[in-house]
Design an enzyme around this catalytic site. Sequence first.
Site, PDB file in Angstrom:
ATOM      1  N   HIS A  55       0.830  -1.209   0.000  1.00  0.00           N
ATOM      2  CA  HIS A  55       0.000   0.000   0.000  1.00  0.00           C
ATOM      3  C   HIS A  55       0.867   1.263   0.000  1.00  0.00           C
ATOM      4  O   HIS A  55       1.292   1.736   1.044  1.00  0.00           O
ATOM      5  CB  HIS A  55      -0.901  -0.035   1.252  1.00  0.00           C
ATOM      6  CG  HIS A  55      -1.949   1.022   1.282  1.00  0.00           C
ATOM      7  ND1 HIS A  55      -3.102   0.881   2.019  1.00  0.00           N
ATOM      8  CD2 HIS A  55      -2.037   2.243   0.700  1.00  0.00           C
ATOM      9  CE1 HIS A  55      -3.853   1.963   1.882  1.00  0.00           C
ATOM     10  NE2 HIS A  55      -3.217   2.811   1.084  1.00  0.00           N
ATOM     11  N   HIS A  57       1.457   5.230  -2.199  1.00  0.00           N
ATOM     12  CA  HIS A  57       0.950   6.220  -3.162  1.00  0.00           C
ATOM     13  C   HIS A  57       2.173   6.969  -3.699  1.00  0.00           C
ATOM     14  O   HIS A  57       2.661   7.894  -3.059  1.00  0.00           O
ATOM     15  CB  HIS A  57       0.018   7.219  -2.474  1.00  0.00           C
ATOM     16  CG  HIS A  57      -1.186   6.601  -1.821  1.00  0.00           C
ATOM     17  ND1 HIS A  57      -2.422   6.564  -2.433  1.00  0.00           N
ATOM     18  CD2 HIS A  57      -1.353   6.001  -0.618  1.00  0.00           C
ATOM     19  CE1 HIS A  57      -3.299   5.976  -1.618  1.00  0.00           C
ATOM     20  NE2 HIS A  57      -2.674   5.626  -0.509  1.00  0.00           N
ATOM     21  N   HIS A 218      -5.316  -0.435   6.445  1.00  0.00           N
ATOM     22  CA  HIS A 218      -5.074   0.421   7.622  1.00  0.00           C
ATOM     23  C   HIS A 218      -6.104   0.401   8.752  1.00  0.00           C
ATOM     24  O   HIS A 218      -6.770   1.389   8.983  1.00  0.00           O
ATOM     25  CB  HIS A 218      -4.835   1.865   7.165  1.00  0.00           C
ATOM     26  CG  HIS A 218      -5.684   2.383   6.030  1.00  0.00           C
ATOM     27  ND1 HIS A 218      -7.052   2.248   5.982  1.00  0.00           N
ATOM     28  CD2 HIS A 218      -5.332   3.026   4.886  1.00  0.00           C
ATOM     29  CE1 HIS A 218      -7.505   2.793   4.874  1.00  0.00           C
ATOM     30  NE2 HIS A 218      -6.473   3.264   4.183  1.00  0.00           N
ATOM     31  N   ASP A 283       1.182   2.706   3.707  1.00  0.00           N
ATOM     32  CA  ASP A 283       0.265   3.743   3.228  1.00  0.00           C
ATOM     33  C   ASP A 283       1.041   5.049   2.994  1.00  0.00           C
ATOM     34  O   ASP A 283       0.589   6.138   3.348  1.00  0.00           O
ATOM     35  CB  ASP A 283      -0.909   3.960   4.189  1.00  0.00           C
ATOM     36  CG  ASP A 283      -2.046   4.755   3.553  1.00  0.00           C
ATOM     37  OD1 ASP A 283      -1.966   5.060   2.347  1.00  0.00           O
ATOM     38  OD2 ASP A 283      -3.016   5.065   4.268  1.00  0.00           O
TER      39      ASP A 283
HETATM   40  O1  DOR Z   1      -4.713   9.905   4.488  1.00  0.00           O
HETATM   41  C1  DOR Z   1      -4.849   9.401   3.386  1.00  0.00           C
HETATM   42  N1  DOR Z   1      -4.102   9.798   2.332  1.00  0.00           N
HETATM   43  N2  DOR Z   1      -5.772   8.447   3.212  1.00  0.00           N
HETATM   44  C2  DOR Z   1      -6.088   7.978   1.990  1.00  0.00           C
HETATM   45  O2  DOR Z   1      -6.956   7.148   1.902  1.00  0.00           O
HETATM   46  C3  DOR Z   1      -5.420   8.504   0.783  1.00  0.00           C
HETATM   47  C4  DOR Z   1      -4.101   9.053   1.123  1.00  0.00           C
HETATM   48  C5  DOR Z   1      -3.534   9.904   0.005  1.00  0.00           C
HETATM   49  O3  DOR Z   1      -3.476   9.405  -1.119  1.00  0.00           O
HETATM   50  O4  DOR Z   1      -3.131  11.035   0.260  1.00  0.00           O
HETATM   51 ZN    ZN Z   2      -3.706   4.747   1.092  1.00  0.00          ZN
END
Ligand code: DOR
Ligand code: ZN
Length: 416
Positions: A55, A57, A218, A283
């Site tokens: 996970h 980004h 999460h 995350d």
């Molecule tokens: O806090 C978060 N940031 N939760 C998410 O689901 C997406 C993530 C983001 O891509 O910034």
């Molecule tokens: Zn995420």
Amino acid sequence: MRVISGRVFFRGQLEPLSIGIDEAGRITAIKKTLRGDEAIDHGDALILPGCVDLHVHMRDPGLTHKEDFPSGTRSAAIGGVTTVADMPNTVPPVTTRTVLDQKEAAVRGRATVDYALYAAPPDGDAVGRLTPAVAFKVFMAESTGNLAVTVPRMEDILQAAAKSPKVVVIHAEDPGKFTKQKATDLRGHSDARPKIAEETAVATVARLRGEGRVHVAHVTCVEALDQVPANATCEVTPHHLFLDSSKPLGARGKVNPPLRSPADREALWESFRGGRIDAVASDHAPHTLDEKGGPFEEAPAGMPGVATAFPLLMRRTRAGELDLPRLVSAMATRPAEILGIPKGTIEVGRDADLIVVDPREIESVTAKRVQYKCGWTPFEGMEGCFPRAVYLHGETVVEDREPVSERHGRLVHVSR
Ligand code: DOR
Ligand code: ZN
């Protein structure tokens, strides 16, 4: 043949062993002693399977002022992660086959570690068209990217995905349980998107999941964890294990789902330690300091973490608070199994994705050390055991703690 030796985590335990690696970067032998053209001896340092972060980004394409594939995957390597699975809330969002193909082409040849790509099907029909994705992501509530779907849509997606071998990863928060009140600090943010929103959402997923594979992203509290059905899997983030709403992080600590209280964090840690949580996933969701710097309520949610997940947990293992097999399972073996990719264990026939760590070498986490494009880490000053060396397909990508070779990362496919 390249031979890498050390105390190898093999079949659940540490043993002094040598790993033989062929031209293709695969493990061909694991023996007490092996002869090769090039021998690298790591003495009594540990050799573990490279971590699989299911996970992240990486913000590429479309949001590359926050992070991009080269920078994010370089940081991953620094932190011992050799495979990342990238979320679909890039710009444009990965909701169609065309965008998925374009993203695949755009990131090709630019990654330091191996990678897989998620798609976010808007409905059940789209699932069949998004087959090159490693897995599917469903947002039940808005967060960065406006990809939330309604519960009936989610049910439709779950039914369609049940016909495929792929897992559906769910961001489980029920927006019906959010409060209207504007949050001005971390406690307020946790009250605005409360634990009950998570608990209810996970219960809804448990009710609707049908036959498919489901993974809850999460989890922040034991109440949500209690709703995860026995045959589904779940993950915890390092920020929910190591940070909480009492920390003076301001908007940097704003994340969805939110950081909870110190008591929630401790209970979550105990659940993780006890084996109730399958995987640790970072995350990794970078935003710039500028974006985080305005009024709390307007700041975007998310924080970077791909380079610190393994070092922070390895430090806890060194301190005797976490078993090494638990760490390897949560950071390498289980995440690979959850995605269905041939990674996460040291075995003959597997890619030689290896990390070398000496747990006696303890460092402070700093923004400089982790090299994120966004230039900050919420774990600044905490202790971590970073890998000394990292190998991807047997090739050195980190040496003496520094990235040395880039862009060897390949796209990973589901093998089940
Ligand atoms: O806090 C978060 N940031 N939760 C998410 O689901 C997406 C993530 C983001 O891509 O910034
Ligand atoms: Zn995420």
